[in-house]
Scaffold this active site. Structure first.
Site, mmCIF file in Angstrom:
data_model
loop_
_atom_site.group_PDB
_atom_site.id
_atom_site.type_symbol
_atom_site.label_atom_id
_atom_site.label_comp_id
_atom_site.label_asym_id
_atom_site.label_seq_id
_atom_site.Cartn_x
_atom_site.Cartn_y
_atom_site.Cartn_z
ATOM 1 N N HIS A 66 36.771 22.907 18.633
ATOM 2 C CA HIS A 66 37.234 23.693 19.907
ATOM 3 C C HIS A 66 38.764 24.414 19.422
ATOM 4 C CE1 HIS A 66 39.331 19.944 20.522
ATOM 5 N NE2 HIS A 66 39.984 20.615 21.391
ATOM 6 N N HIS A 81 43.320 27.148 21.268
ATOM 7 C CA HIS A 81 42.515 26.023 21.996
ATOM 8 C C HIS A 81 41.769 26.615 22.857
ATOM 9 C CE1 HIS A 81 41.692 22.546 24.383
ATOM 10 N NE2 HIS A 81 42.224 21.896 23.479
#
Length: 160
Positions: A66, A81
């Site tokens: 992620h 992110h």
């Protein structure tokens, strides 16, 4: 003769996603909104892949896929992110196309995201783009609302 030493190199940071550009203060997570990880912007994605926002080297790929970090030649470090609390997905919904140590160019595909899947499972898909070593840098923001992945300039960064 000395002018080349006085010139500050600027790293142009492009949006890694199609979407709407927001200030980090608008991210509903204090780690980002209070800039604990550094200066930056956030993108509310409208779909598509995550692409490289700078030319550089991949220095981090989280085990849960992620988040990805890239370092430019001048050592500017950019962290992407994807979404909030996406670490809980343990990689589900993410396909990574690069490896740590790879050289990447602006616009190069880094991560494919199943946006529909992650929208259902996390509080927000807003994606912070953080200059993790911004304490050592000057960050200038570009006033823009909509972004095109790999094409829209969102920040310029230079050493202090």
């Amino acid at each position: 003769m000395f002018s080349k030493f006085m010139k500050k190199n600027k790293v142009q940071v492009f949006s890694p996603l199609n979407g709407q550009v927001h200030s980090l203060e608008q991210v509903p997570d204090p780690v980002f909104s209070q800039k604990m990880m550094g200066e930056g912007v956030a993108i509310m994605p409208t779909g598509g892949d995550v692409v490289a926002p700078i030319d550089g080297t991949v220095v981090l790929i989280s085990k849960t896929k992620h988040a990805i970090g890239i370092r430019a030649k001048d050592n500017t470090e950019v962290l992407i992110h994807v979404g909030l609390e996406t670490v809980t997905l343990k990689g589900e919904g993410f396909t990574v196309f690069v490896n740590e140590g790879d050289a990447v160019s602006v616009g190069q595909k880094l991560i494919a995201v199943d946006w529909n899947l992650i929208k259902e499972k996390v509080p927000s898909i807003i994606t912070p783009i953080v200059i993790t070593n911004s304490v050592e840098r000057s960050v200038d923001y570009v006033d823009t609302a909509a972004s095109v992945a790999g094409e829209t300039l969102v920040m310029t960064v230079s050493s202090k």
